[in-house]
Design a protein around this motif. Structure first.
Motif, mmCIF file in Angstrom:
data_model
loop_
_atom_site.group_PDB
_atom_site.id
_atom_site.type_symbol
_atom_site.label_atom_id
_atom_site.label_comp_id
_atom_site.label_asym_id
_atom_site.label_seq_id
_atom_site.Cartn_x
_atom_site.Cartn_y
_atom_site.Cartn_z
ATOM 1 N N SER A 61 -36.716 33.400 -2.855
ATOM 2 C CA SER A 61 -37.000 32.870 -1.525
ATOM 3 C C SER A 61 -35.724 32.315 -0.915
ATOM 4 O O SER A 61 -35.304 31.211 -1.259
ATOM 5 N N PRO A 62 -35.073 33.074 -0.043
ATOM 6 C CA PRO A 62 -33.809 32.606 0.544
ATOM 7 C C PRO A 62 -33.982 31.295 1.310
ATOM 8 O O PRO A 62 -35.066 30.973 1.801
ATOM 9 N N ALA A 63 -32.906 30.562 1.418
ATOM 10 C CA ALA A 63 -32.900 29.236 2.045
ATOM 11 C C ALA A 63 -32.771 29.310 3.557
ATOM 12 O O ALA A 63 -32.352 30.327 4.120
ATOM 13 N N LEU A 64 -33.112 28.192 4.179
ATOM 14 C CA LEU A 64 -32.805 27.969 5.579
ATOM 15 C C LEU A 64 -31.681 26.945 5.632
ATOM 16 O O LEU A 64 -31.702 25.947 4.904
ATOM 17 N N VAL A 88 -29.571 33.373 2.153
ATOM 18 C CA VAL A 88 -29.946 32.625 3.354
ATOM 19 C C VAL A 88 -30.859 33.491 4.217
ATOM 20 O O VAL A 88 -30.521 34.628 4.540
ATOM 21 N N ALA A 89 -32.009 32.908 4.590
ATOM 22 C CA ALA A 89 -32.966 33.633 5.433
ATOM 23 C C ALA A 89 -32.643 33.464 6.912
ATOM 24 O O ALA A 89 -32.806 34.386 7.708
ATOM 25 N N ALA A 90 -32.183 32.256 7.299
ATOM 26 C CA ALA A 90 -31.924 31.960 8.706
ATOM 27 C C ALA A 90 -31.188 30.632 8.809
ATOM 28 O O ALA A 90 -31.075 29.889 7.825
ATOM 29 N N ALA A 91 -30.703 30.334 10.019
ATOM 30 C CA ALA A 91 -29.977 29.082 10.235
ATOM 31 C C ALA A 91 -30.329 28.478 11.580
ATOM 32 O O ALA A 91 -30.504 29.194 12.575
ATOM 33 N N LEU A 92 -30.430 27.153 11.583
ATOM 34 C CA LEU A 92 -30.574 26.364 12.806
ATOM 35 C C LEU A 92 -29.236 25.675 13.014
ATOM 36 O O LEU A 92 -28.810 24.878 12.168
ATOM 37 N N PHE A 121 -27.898 36.950 9.365
ATOM 38 C CA PHE A 121 -29.273 36.461 9.290
ATOM 39 C C PHE A 121 -29.631 35.868 10.647
ATOM 40 O O PHE A 121 -28.750 35.529 11.440
ATOM 41 N N PRO A 122 -30.931 35.740 10.948
ATOM 42 C CA PRO A 122 -31.333 35.172 12.241
ATOM 43 C C PRO A 122 -30.845 33.725 12.376
ATOM 44 O O PRO A 122 -30.759 32.993 11.388
#
Length: 181
Positions: A61-64, A88-92, A121-122
């Motif tokens: 499960s990749p991280a945010l 990594v799944a995504a970044a804010l 990544f998104p």
């Protein structure tokens, strides 16, 4: 459950900063750096790699990543060079600073040039119209270069403790949107 890593900016995030509140209330993990006052880009990138490599959960499960200020530049720099981006799944990305600005403190000069490679990544970039560390135009260009969706926060300063965001529920909504992608 998706691991969420908090990436504070220069001088870390104090106890009333929304990142610290998310850490305390939501159990997200802050990535500690060895030097918050004189941040070296390579050191911060190596630390991010180290943390992500040592988290066995990320194999399934990749991280945010939730970055504030210089943490945004860390994500862009790290993603350009790391072989671990699949973790990594995504970044804010909140309030990216313009480290190329002439009035940026000397402690941040080694963060030049800004890395502008599209993120693998998104991402969502949140910018304020009156951020003292980055014009809205520069923030919008960084977001475009990174392939990030730009969210305008209005006149909220540097989106930090001084902005009076508290737990910053709007940011939690954005994070939850990334979690559900």
């Amino acid at each position: 459950m998706t691991p969420v890593y908090l990436l504070p900016g220069w001088q870390n995030s104090g106890p009333e900063h929304w990142q610290s509140r998310w850490e305390a209330e939501l159990g997200h993990t802050r990535i500690e750096q060895s030097d918050w006052d004189w941040p070296r880009r390579g050191d911060w990138m190596a630390r991010l790699d180290e943390v992500l490599l040592n988290d066995a959960r990320l194999l399934s499960s990749p991280a945010l990543l939730v970055a504030h200020s210089l943490g945004c530049q860390l994500v862009a720099s790290w993603a350009e060079h790391s072989k671990q981006t699949a973790r990594v799944a995504a970044a804010l990305l909140v309030a990216p600073p313009d480290t190329e600005s002439a009035d940026m403190p000397p402690q941040l000069h080694n963060w030049r040039p800004i890395r502008r490679t599209r993120l693998p990544f998104p991402a969502i970039a949140v910018a304020s119209s009156d951020d003292p560390f980055c014009s809205l135009e520069r923030a919008a260009q960084m977001a475009a270069d990174w392939g990030a969706e730009l969210v305008l926060a209005g006149p909220r300063g540097h989106l930090n403790t001084a902005s009076g965001l508290g737990d910053w529920p709007e940011g939690q909504v954005l994070l939850n949107g990334l979690l559900n992608e």
